[in-house]
Design an enzyme around this catalytic site. Sequence first.
Site, mmCIF file in Angstrom:
data_model
loop_
_atom_site.group_PDB
_atom_site.id
_atom_site.type_symbol
_atom_site.label_atom_id
_atom_site.label_comp_id
_atom_site.label_asym_id
_atom_site.label_seq_id
_atom_site.Cartn_x
_atom_site.Cartn_y
_atom_site.Cartn_z
ATOM 1 N N LYS A 197 26.559 -76.630 -17.750
ATOM 2 C CA LYS A 197 27.214 -77.758 -18.045
ATOM 3 C C LYS A 197 26.725 -78.433 -19.208
ATOM 4 C CE LYS A 197 28.688 -76.041 -14.426
ATOM 5 N NZ LYS A 197 29.795 -75.189 -14.510
ATOM 6 N N ASN A 236 34.160 -78.627 -13.211
ATOM 7 C CA ASN A 236 32.734 -79.393 -12.725
ATOM 8 C C ASN A 236 32.464 -80.727 -13.872
ATOM 9 O OD1 ASN A 236 31.561 -76.280 -12.663
ATOM 10 N ND2 ASN A 236 31.923 -77.450 -10.658
ATOM 11 N N GLU A 250 34.100 -77.376 -4.931
ATOM 12 C CA GLU A 250 34.553 -76.159 -4.053
ATOM 13 C C GLU A 250 33.810 -76.344 -2.615
ATOM 14 O OE1 GLU A 250 33.447 -75.753 -7.447
ATOM 15 O OE2 GLU A 250 31.599 -74.686 -7.451
HETATM 16 N N1 LIG Z 1 27.548 -66.487 -20.735
HETATM 17 C C1 LIG Z 1 26.957 -67.660 -20.522
HETATM 18 N N2 LIG Z 1 26.202 -68.619 -21.586
HETATM 19 C C2 LIG Z 1 25.726 -69.461 -21.161
HETATM 20 N N3 LIG Z 1 25.419 -69.957 -19.809
HETATM 21 C C3 LIG Z 1 25.714 -69.177 -18.747
HETATM 22 C C4 LIG Z 1 26.448 -68.176 -19.212
HETATM 23 N N4 LIG Z 1 26.907 -67.398 -18.116
HETATM 24 C C5 LIG Z 1 26.345 -68.012 -17.084
HETATM 25 N N5 LIG Z 1 25.693 -69.007 -17.475
HETATM 26 C C6 LIG Z 1 24.796 -69.961 -16.950
HETATM 27 C C7 LIG Z 1 25.138 -70.263 -15.475
HETATM 28 O O1 LIG Z 1 26.425 -70.354 -15.183
HETATM 29 C C8 LIG Z 1 26.731 -70.997 -13.779
HETATM 30 C C9 LIG Z 1 27.030 -72.327 -14.136
HETATM 31 N N6 LIG Z 1 27.816 -73.174 -13.207
HETATM 32 C C10 LIG Z 1 27.018 -73.955 -12.433
HETATM 33 O O2 LIG Z 1 26.079 -74.077 -12.642
HETATM 34 C C11 LIG Z 1 28.069 -74.584 -11.019
HETATM 35 C C12 LIG Z 1 27.219 -75.480 -10.330
HETATM 36 C C13 LIG Z 1 27.983 -76.140 -9.153
HETATM 37 C C14 LIG Z 1 27.056 -76.927 -8.400
HETATM 38 C C15 LIG Z 1 25.503 -76.390 -8.106
HETATM 39 C C16 LIG Z 1 25.115 -77.332 -7.073
HETATM 40 C C17 LIG Z 1 25.737 -78.296 -6.496
HETATM 41 F F1 LIG Z 1 25.006 -78.884 -5.551
HETATM 42 C C18 LIG Z 1 26.781 -78.745 -6.881
HETATM 43 C C19 LIG Z 1 27.651 -78.161 -7.720
HETATM 44 C C20 LIG Z 1 29.256 -75.845 -8.917
HETATM 45 C C21 LIG Z 1 29.987 -75.116 -10.075
HETATM 46 O O3 LIG Z 1 31.317 -75.069 -10.057
HETATM 47 C C22 LIG Z 1 29.483 -74.467 -11.216
HETATM 48 O O4 LIG Z 1 30.218 -73.723 -11.914
HETATM 49 MG MG LIG Z 2 32.267 -74.182 -11.680
#
Ligand SMILES: Nc1ncnc2c1ncn2CCOCCNC(=O)c1cc(-c2ccc(F)cc2)cc(O)c1O
Ligand SMILES: [Mg+2]
Length: 214
Positions: A144, A170, A199
Amino acid sequence: TQSTRPQRLLSAVQKNATRGDPCSVVKAIDQFCRSKEWAMNVGDEKGCILDSVVSELNPTTVLELGTYCGYSTVRIANLLPPHAKLITLEFNPDFAAIARQVIAWSGLEEKVQLVEGASGDLIPKIKQDFGVQTFDLVFLDHWKDRYLPDTKLMEACGLLRKGSILLADNVICPGTPDYLEYVRSSPRYESQYFKSHLEYTKVEDGLEKSVFLG
Ligand SMILES: Nc1ncnc2c1ncn2CCOCCNC(=O)c1cc(-c2ccc(F)cc2)cc(O)c1O
Ligand SMILES: [Mg+2]
């Protein structure tokens, strides 16, 4: 050895979805995440908003930042016209390995190019390495705190054109305050918030759709 959540999600797809049927793959993941284990897919509620944006735009070039298990990759690719291309960037190799199998099970691998690596490193290489000049749609769903720097990077690399659409997941939960402030205050974007829920929960979240004005 103990399986991981992405591995259990993939098993649920292989058990409950029909090979070559993207809708059954999406349904199997949503059912798994609602009834067995929560996972950070965009999900069915926000997924419908994603579908409507994609269907209305009919994009031929799409960039997805953050593949995870490939749920939104399959949702988007399923709606793309023939010869359209979706490039999806995933940092975590374990997630990428699962996503490749989920995408293959859906039968959409022709439309998808999954690239492993950090968005900040890969974005500057896209024009030369992946033969895409500009993106019609970018779906932001990765770290994020990378939404804003990567948006500025895409602008600087000339990957956005007048009318390109950024769709960000998000923006409320976990939240992307600096990104929201930027796209909502910049004269170069026209932004719109689609209120929804995190979600598979009742917690508020939403998607921000921002049109790049050039
Ligand atoms: N190519 C790249 N370059 C850099 N970084 C990169 C990458 N590829 C991946 N990453 C990094 C990580 O990617 C995942 C990121 N998504 C989330 O963290 C996420 C978290 C929640 C959430 C969790 C816990 C709660 F309590 C409440 C909500 C909900 C969501 O819908 C989310 O999408
Ligand atoms: Mg997401």
